[in-house]
Design a protein around this motif. Structure first.
Motif, PDB file in Angstrom:
ATOM      1  N   LEU A 105      -6.991   1.346   3.313  1.00 15.41           N
ATOM      2  CA  LEU A 105      -5.879   2.285   3.130  1.00 15.41           C
ATOM      3  C   LEU A 105      -4.763   1.664   2.299  1.00 15.41           C
ATOM      4  CD1 LEU A 105      -5.694   3.828   6.713  1.00 15.41           C
ATOM      5  CD2 LEU A 105      -6.473   4.965   4.620  1.00 15.41           C
ATOM      6  N   LEU A 110      -3.089   4.605   0.471  1.00 17.56           N
ATOM      7  CA  LEU A 110      -3.282   5.766   1.341  1.00 17.56           C
ATOM      8  C   LEU A 110      -2.740   5.541   2.753  1.00 17.56           C
ATOM      9  CD1 LEU A 110      -6.942   6.539   0.206  1.00 17.56           C
ATOM     10  CD2 LEU A 110      -4.877   7.746  -0.494  1.00 17.56           C
ATOM     11  N   THR A 111      -1.808   4.616   2.904  1.00 20.04           N
ATOM     12  CA  THR A 111      -1.302   4.291   4.239  1.00 20.04           C
ATOM     13  C   THR A 111      -0.507   5.439   4.861  1.00 20.04           C
ATOM     14  OG1 THR A 111       0.591   3.190   3.231  1.00 20.04           O
ATOM     15  CG2 THR A 111      -1.274   1.797   3.897  1.00 20.04           C
ATOM     16  N   GLU A 112       0.010   6.351   4.062  1.00 20.85           N
ATOM     17  CA  GLU A 112       0.807   7.462   4.591  1.00 20.85           C
ATOM     18  C   GLU A 112      -0.027   8.710   4.875  1.00 20.85           C
ATOM     19  OE1 GLU A 112       3.999   7.034   5.472  1.00 20.85           O
ATOM     20  OE2 GLU A 112       3.720   4.959   4.817  1.00 20.85           O
ATOM     21  N   CYS A 113      -1.329   8.634   4.676  1.00 15.94           N
ATOM     22  CA  CYS A 113      -2.195   9.796   4.930  1.00 15.94           C
ATOM     23  C   CYS A 113      -2.236  10.114   6.414  1.00 15.94           C
ATOM     24  CB  CYS A 113      -3.613   9.507   4.433  1.00 15.94           C
ATOM     25  SG  CYS A 113      -3.722   9.472   2.658  1.00 15.94           S
ATOM     26  N   LYS A 114      -2.408  11.399   6.703  1.00 18.26           N
ATOM     27  CA  LYS A 114      -2.485  11.837   8.092  1.00 18.26           C
ATOM     28  C   LYS A 114      -3.948  11.982   8.496  1.00 18.26           C
ATOM     29  CE  LYS A 114       1.896  14.237   8.181  1.00 18.26           C
ATOM     30  NZ  LYS A 114       2.528  14.129   6.957  1.00 18.26           N
TER      31      LYS A 114
END
Length: 170
Positions: A105, A110-114
């Motif tokens: 991530l 993509l660390t802020e993806c839900k």
């Protein structure tokens, strides 16, 4: 030097056969010895070995045989191997790629993806002409390759990753 990995694999395989191990027909990195009620298994990845079984004395015997023939470093109990965490619980062994996922991530921003409960709608139809082309196809390929490796512990991602991997050329 190009043949060094092949020569090493041949040498270790030959020795494992000498001490009673047989290569699995379905996985050439898996070796099994059934000399007693407690089989011993060895997983070989390049020059790393994971030795497992129920009988600690038998495992130590195999380690002794291997260290007598090859230079080895015993890292004792397995905790992490090839991006897979191994956690022992009173009920059994749990394998996880949590650390691998977090790194993935971060690497792809993509660390802020839900999170979602279903990785991909099963009725979704994707074709080459739909959507917009990615600006960096190399990064897309790296992401898909990483996700393929993730399906080891997350088989629920297999359908989604398989579908997306069909478009690695475009």
């Amino acid at each position: 030097l190009k043949q060094a990995p092949r020569a090493w694999h041949s040498k270790i395989t030959q020795y494992l056969h000498q001490i009673g191990f047989r290569m699995s027909k379905s996985d050439t990195s898996l070796y099994i010895r059934h000399e007693s009620d407690n089989p011993i298994v060895i997983i070989l990845y390049v020059d790393d070995l994971v030795i497992g079984g129920k009988d600690l004395a038998e495992i130590n015997k195999v380690k002794s045989l291997l260290s007598g023939r090859f230079e080895m470093k015993d890292l004792h109990e397995l905790h992490y191997f090839l991006g897979i965490e191994v956690i022992r619980t009173p009920v059994g062994i749990l394998i996880s790629q949590r650390h691998y996922v977090l790194n993935l991530l971060y690497k792809f921003g993509l660390t802020e993806c839900k999170p979602v409960s279903t990785p991909l709608d099963r009725n979704l139809k994707i074709d080459v002409d739909s959507g917009t082309a990615v600006c960096d196809p190399t990064k897309y390929r790296q992401l898909i390759d990483s996700l393929i490796y993730l399906t080891i512990t997350r088989p629920n991602l297999s359908y989604s990753v398989g579908l997306l991997s069909q478009f690695m050329e475009q």
